[in-house]
Each structure stands twice: as structure tokens, then as C-alpha cells.
Design a protein around this motif. Structure first.
Motif, PDB file in Angstrom:
ATOM      1  N   ILE A 179       0.864  -1.182   0.000  1.00 22.04           N
ATOM      2  CA  ILE A 179       0.000   0.000   0.000  1.00 22.04           C
ATOM      3  C   ILE A 179       0.902   1.233   0.000  1.00 22.04           C
ATOM      4  O   ILE A 179       1.639   1.492   0.962  1.00 22.04           O
ATOM      5  CB  ILE A 179      -0.953   0.006   1.220  1.00 22.04           C
ATOM      6  CG1 ILE A 179      -1.839  -1.252   1.213  1.00 22.04           C
ATOM      7  CG2 ILE A 179      -1.818   1.275   1.217  1.00 22.04           C
ATOM      8  CD1 ILE A 179      -2.800  -1.366   0.035  1.00 22.04           C
ATOM      9  N   ASP A 180       0.844   1.962  -1.104  1.00 23.85           N
ATOM     10  CA  ASP A 180       1.707   3.125  -1.331  1.00 23.85           C
ATOM     11  C   ASP A 180       0.981   4.354  -0.781  1.00 23.85           C
ATOM     12  O   ASP A 180       0.043   4.863  -1.395  1.00 23.85           O
ATOM     13  CB  ASP A 180       1.962   3.211  -2.842  1.00 23.85           C
ATOM     14  CG  ASP A 180       2.679   4.482  -3.273  1.00 23.85           C
ATOM     15  OD1 ASP A 180       2.862   5.390  -2.442  1.00 23.85           O
ATOM     16  OD2 ASP A 180       3.036   4.565  -4.460  1.00 23.85           O
ATOM     17  N   GLU A 181       1.422   4.812   0.385  1.00 23.81           N
ATOM     18  CA  GLU A 181       0.741   5.916   1.076  1.00 23.81           C
ATOM     19  C   GLU A 181       1.461   7.251   0.884  1.00 23.81           C
ATOM     20  O   GLU A 181       1.566   8.055   1.811  1.00 23.81           O
ATOM     21  CB  GLU A 181       0.586   5.583   2.571  1.00 23.81           C
ATOM     22  CG  GLU A 181      -0.352   4.405   2.823  1.00 23.81           C
ATOM     23  CD  GLU A 181      -0.719   4.217   4.296  1.00 23.81           C
ATOM     24  OE1 GLU A 181      -0.069   4.847   5.160  1.00 23.81           O
ATOM     25  OE2 GLU A 181      -1.652   3.432   4.568  1.00 23.81           O
ATOM     26  N   GLN A 205       5.765   4.917   2.618  1.00 22.50           N
ATOM     27  CA  GLN A 205       5.479   6.339   2.858  1.00 22.50           C
ATOM     28  C   GLN A 205       6.650   7.173   2.344  1.00 22.50           C
ATOM     29  O   GLN A 205       7.716   6.645   2.052  1.00 22.50           O
ATOM     30  CB  GLN A 205       5.289   6.585   4.359  1.00 22.50           C
ATOM     31  CG  GLN A 205       4.000   5.965   4.903  1.00 22.50           C
ATOM     32  CD  GLN A 205       3.182   6.920   5.753  1.00 22.50           C
ATOM     33  OE1 GLN A 205       3.602   8.033   6.043  1.00 22.50           O
ATOM     34  NE2 GLN A 205       2.002   6.479   6.157  1.00 22.50           N
ATOM     35  N   THR A 206       6.412   8.474   2.242  1.00 27.78           N
ATOM     36  CA  THR A 206       7.468   9.363   1.758  1.00 27.78           C
ATOM     37  C   THR A 206       7.430  10.684   2.512  1.00 27.78           C
ATOM     38  O   THR A 206       6.373  11.108   2.976  1.00 27.78           O
ATOM     39  CB  THR A 206       7.292   9.634   0.244  1.00 27.78           C
ATOM     40  OG1 THR A 206       8.324  10.526  -0.180  1.00 27.78           O
ATOM     41  CG2 THR A 206       5.951  10.265  -0.089  1.00 27.78           C
ATOM     42  N   PHE A 207       8.592  11.320   2.606  1.00 25.85           N
ATOM     43  CA  PHE A 207       8.655  12.686   3.141  1.00 25.85           C
ATOM     44  C   PHE A 207       8.659  13.723   2.003  1.00 25.85           C
ATOM     45  O   PHE A 207       8.892  14.901   2.214  1.00 25.85           O
ATOM     46  CB  PHE A 207       9.913  12.860   4.020  1.00 25.85           C
ATOM     47  CG  PHE A 207       9.702  12.412   5.461  1.00 25.85           C
ATOM     48  CD1 PHE A 207       8.662  11.560   5.806  1.00 25.85           C
ATOM     49  CD2 PHE A 207      10.541  12.864   6.478  1.00 25.85           C
ATOM     50  CE1 PHE A 207       8.457  11.147   7.119  1.00 25.85           C
ATOM     51  CE2 PHE A 207      10.355  12.461   7.807  1.00 25.85           C
ATOM     52  CZ  PHE A 207       9.312  11.601   8.125  1.00 25.85           C
ATOM     53  N   SER A 208       8.397  13.247   0.761  1.00 29.04           N
ATOM     54  CA  SER A 208       8.455  14.152  -0.394  1.00 29.04           C
ATOM     55  C   SER A 208       7.274  15.109  -0.460  1.00 29.04           C
ATOM     56  O   SER A 208       7.375  16.175  -1.064  1.00 29.04           O
ATOM     57  CB  SER A 208       8.455  13.356  -1.701  1.00 29.04           C
ATOM     58  OG  SER A 208       9.642  12.650  -1.865  1.00 29.04           O
ATOM     59  N   LYS A 209       6.143  14.713   0.098  1.00 27.54           N
ATOM     60  CA  LYS A 209       4.911  15.490  -0.117  1.00 27.54           C
ATOM     61  C   LYS A 209       4.585  16.317   1.130  1.00 27.54           C
ATOM     62  O   LYS A 209       4.775  17.516   1.137  1.00 27.54           O
ATOM     63  CB  LYS A 209       3.758  14.549  -0.467  1.00 27.54           C
ATOM     64  CG  LYS A 209       4.110  13.470  -1.475  1.00 27.54           C
ATOM     65  CD  LYS A 209       4.423  14.019  -2.840  1.00 27.54           C
ATOM     66  CE  LYS A 209       4.847  12.916  -3.801  1.00 27.54           C
ATOM     67  NZ  LYS A 209       5.298  13.418  -5.095  1.00 27.54           N
TER      68      LYS A 209
HETATM   69  N1  PMP Z   1       4.018   6.895  -5.042  1.00 31.10           N
HETATM   70  C1  PMP Z   1       3.212   7.750  -5.681  1.00 31.10           C
HETATM   71  C2  PMP Z   1       1.765   7.388  -5.838  1.00 31.10           C
HETATM   72  C3  PMP Z   1       3.711   8.960  -6.176  1.00 31.10           C
HETATM   73  O1  PMP Z   1       2.923   9.809  -6.831  1.00 31.10           O
HETATM   74  C4  PMP Z   1       5.078   9.267  -5.983  1.00 31.10           C
HETATM   75  C5  PMP Z   1       5.624  10.599  -6.440  1.00 31.10           C
HETATM   76  N2  PMP Z   1       5.990  10.734  -7.726  1.00 31.10           N
HETATM   77  C6  PMP Z   1       5.876   8.311  -5.337  1.00 31.10           C
HETATM   78  C7  PMP Z   1       5.306   7.154  -4.867  1.00 31.10           C
HETATM   79  C8  PMP Z   1       7.351   8.493  -5.179  1.00 31.10           C
HETATM   80  O2  PMP Z   1       7.694   9.579  -4.449  1.00 31.10           O
HETATM   81  P1  PMP Z   1       9.132   9.732  -3.802  1.00 31.10           P
HETATM   82  O3  PMP Z   1      10.067   8.777  -4.521  1.00 31.10           O
HETATM   83  O4  PMP Z   1       9.486  11.154  -4.002  1.00 31.10           O
HETATM   84  O5  PMP Z   1       8.972   9.347  -2.369  1.00 31.10           O
END
Ligand code: PMP
Length: 358
Positions: A179-181, A205-209
Motif C-alpha cells: 500500500i503506497d501511502e 510512505q514518503t517525506f516528499s509530499k
Molecule cells: N508513489 C506515488 C503514488 C507517487 O505519486 C510518488 C511521487 N511521484 C511516489 C510514490 C514516489 O515519491 P518519492 O520517490 O518522491 O517518495
């Protein structure tokens, strides 16, 4: 293609990242970044580490794992920090798919899933979204295949409830469900607590957003200890120093400053709802979004034309030339000021076309 490239990659079609143009200053609403800068403590922490770049970083990310475990309410053994969540998705495809084990994902979702499947020669089982562009959990129950679902989904913004996700995870305990959160902090409900109950669940999870670190590249895999051990084995077989020392320090400081980031996420949610209402007043159909972007279409202008007209006016959004969503544009939610610029430009574009904006 050089004559040296392995034949197995001859037909690979790579992922196309959103534009990062340098020709002018755009209102940049195309790659779902946060409009807010990292907190001052994060900037200071990263800067302090820069002077130690001569030394390798901690490959175990010890401090970061400890802090992230506390943030997510799990143990450090349940967490693998990675170089953006793209990396944990790659490791998951590598770990849980092969020629004999297809990976299932929706036809309209994150564009990297089919690329990883292709790269790793894993058969992709592409499952169509419903007519309203939502995921039907029934399509995934008892599939007997590894499953990857973005929740909330991208680029639709629609979210599944944890109960719906659980019904999929519980239906096939012998296959991993990822599950890609990436967008979970903008109104969805996380499935991280379910990792205690299901050893076949991996949450990414990611700290990108929500945590303003897209350029720092920091993501996490969260799952039961044995899943994380498998993924760690693969990480050490690909890139042991995958999270650089500035990013490890920035990540720790971002967790310490969690309130700042959650406040920003709340502001983005408010701005999203404001923008959605304004777009609807302009005649758009806007999908209900639990992410930091909106997916919208207008009967007055095609998705491609709206994207091009906005770009000409200095506003970047994202258009996907793809069946079923060709008429939509995906708009990242920025600051209120950025969204007002977007809306003013859309009004002007519709006026030019002789449409019927308010
Ligand atoms: N999953 C989804 C649904 C995304 O839109 C993105 C961003 N492009 C990612 C993962 C990857 O993001 P990041 O590698 O910056 O954590």
C-alpha cells in the motif's frame, strides 16, 4: 541504444518524471511537491551534516529508524528508510515479483509500477478502475498475486478505507500487498497499524509530499520484521548507503518538527477544498481528493489544451495522454495565492475560448 545494452532492456520504456523546466519561473503545480519550505531546524540539520560529507553515512540509519518508528507507532525493526519511496517500491517489486509471480495494479495509477514490472520482467496484471475511476476492492480479493495499490490513488486522489484495504490483505495471506501511502497525510487513513496483524502487508510512505523533502529523497517501507529483513537484504545488495547523511539528519529534524508539517498539511487540505469548489463553479468535474492534488476535467476545454494554455501563461500542471483520463488535468495544491493565480488564468482561458466561466 548502444550495441552494448543487454537485449533484455531493449524495449524498456522509462518513467517520465514531471517537467522541471528552467526557462522561466512557473507557478509549479505539476509534481505534487509541497509549496512550503522545510522547517528552519531541518535546513540547519542538513547544513550541519554537509561538512561531514567526506565520511560515509550510517547505512543502518539508526537514529532515523528510531525516530520514524516512534512517529509511525511501530518498532525500528519494522522500518526501512530509503532514497524516496520510489526506491522501496523498486525493492518490493524485486523482492515479491518474478516471472512466475505477476504483480497486479490498477490501469490508472502511479506510472512507475508498470516500469518496474517491465524492468524486472515481472508480468503485470493491469486491473481497470471502475467507471468513476475508483478502485473496486473486490477486484483484488483472492487474486493470488502480489498487489500494489496507491492509497490515495494517483492521479485520481480517491482513497480506500483501511477496512477495504484490510479485506484485500486478509483475503490472501500468501501474497504481499503493498500500500503506497505517498499522499496519506492529506486526509486518508493510514494502514500502518495493520502491519501488526498481517505479515503480508507492506506500507510505503514518503517525506516528499507532506514533509517538504522531495529534493532530499526520503521514504520508508513499513511492515513486519521478516518483510523488512528481506527488503534490507536487497537494499544491501543494491545500495547500502541509500539515504545520504544530510537527508538522514533532515529526516530526524522533520520528525521533531512534525507539528509544523501537519499544520501545513491541514492548510493544503483547506486550499484543496477551496480550489475544488472554485473549479466546480467554473464548470469542472472534480474528483473527490484525499491528496495534495486535484484531478479535474471541463466540458469546455480538453485536458491537453488546458495544460498547454496554462503553460503558456506560466502555470504548470500535469496532463496524461492516456486512455480514459485524456480529458483531465492533475493540479497540485499549492498556496492559496498560487491557486488564485491558477484560477484567474483558467477563467481567462475559458473566456478566450468563449466558454461560460462565472
Ligand atoms: N508513489 C506515488 C503514488 C507517487 O505519486 C510518488 C511521487 N511521484 C511516489 C510514490 C514516489 O515519491 P518519492 O520517490 O518522491 O517518495
Amino acid at each position: 541504444m548502444s550495441r552494448f545494452l543487454s537485449k533484455k532492456h531493449a524495449s524498456l520504456v522509462p518513467y517520465v518524471p514531471g517537467e522541471q523546466p528552467r526557462d522561466m519561473q512557473y507557478v509549479k503545480l505539476n509534481t505534487n511537491e509541497s509549496p512550503y519550505p522545510p522547517s528552519p531546524a531541518v535546513i540547519a540539520a542538513a547544513a550541519a551534516e554537509a561538512g561531514r560529507m567526506n565520511l560515509y553515512c550510517d547505512p543502518e540509519c539508526t537514529e532515523l529508524r528510531k525516530k520514524a518508528a516512534a512517529l509511525y507507532g511501530v518498532r525500528p525493526e519494522n522500518i526501512l528508510p530509503v532514497n524516496g519511496s520510489d526506491e522501496i517500491l523498486y525493492l518490493a517489486f524485486l523482492a515479491f515479483g518474478d516471472e512466475d509471480h505477476p504483480i497486479a495494479f490498477p490501469d490508472i495509477s502511479y506510472g512507475f509500477y508498470p516500469v518496474y514490472a517491465d524492468l524486472l520482467h515481472i508480468p503485470a496484471h493491469v486491473v481497470p478502475l471502475k467507471k468513476d475511476l475508483s478502485i473496486d476492492p473486490a477486484d483484488y480479493r483472492g487474486l493470488n498475486e502480489t498487489i500494489v495499490l496507491a492509497n490515495p490513488n494517483a492521479p485520481t486522489g480517491r482513497a480506500l478505507s483501511p477496512e477495504e484495504v484490510e479485506s484485500i490483505v486478509a483475503s490472501d495471506p500468501d501474497r504481499v500487498v503493498v500500500i503506497d501511502e505517498a499522499y496519506i497525510d492529506f486526509g486518508g487513513v493510514s494502514c500502518v497499524p495493520l502491519i501488526e496483524k498481517y505479515e503480508n502487508l507492506l506500507v510505503t510512505q514518503t517525506f516528499s509530499k507532506s514533509r517538504s523533502l522531495a529534493g532530499g529523497r526520503l521514504g520508508f517501507g513499513i511492515g513486519c520484521e521478516s518483510l523488512i529483513r528481506d527488503l534490507t537484504t536487497l537494499k544491501y545488495s543494491v545500495n547500502p548507503y541509500n539515504v545520504n547523511r544530510m537527508t538522514q539528519a533532515a529526516g530526524c529534524a522533520a520528525i521533531d518538527d512534525n507539528d509544523y508539517y501537519m499544520e501545513n498539511a491541514r492548510t493544503i487540505i483547506e486550499t484543496r477544498e477551496y480550489t475544488a469548489r472554485a473549479l466546480e463553479e467554473l464548470g469542472f468535474t472534480v474528483l473527490p481528493s484525499k491528496a495534495n492534488f486535484l484531478f479535474a476535467e471541463s466540458p469546455a476545454i480538453s485536458g491537453a489544451d488546458l495544460y498547454a494554455a496554462l503553460k503558456q501563461r506560466g502555470v504548470l500542471v500535469r496532463h496524461f495522454a492516456k486512455d480514459r483520463i485524456d480529458n483531465f488535468t492533475r493540479i497540485t495544491v499549492g498556496t492559496r495565492e498560487q491557486m488564485d493565480i491558477l484560477l484567474d488564468n483558467i477563467r481567462a482561458i475559458l473566456n478566450d475560448k468563449g466558454g461560460s466561466p462565472a
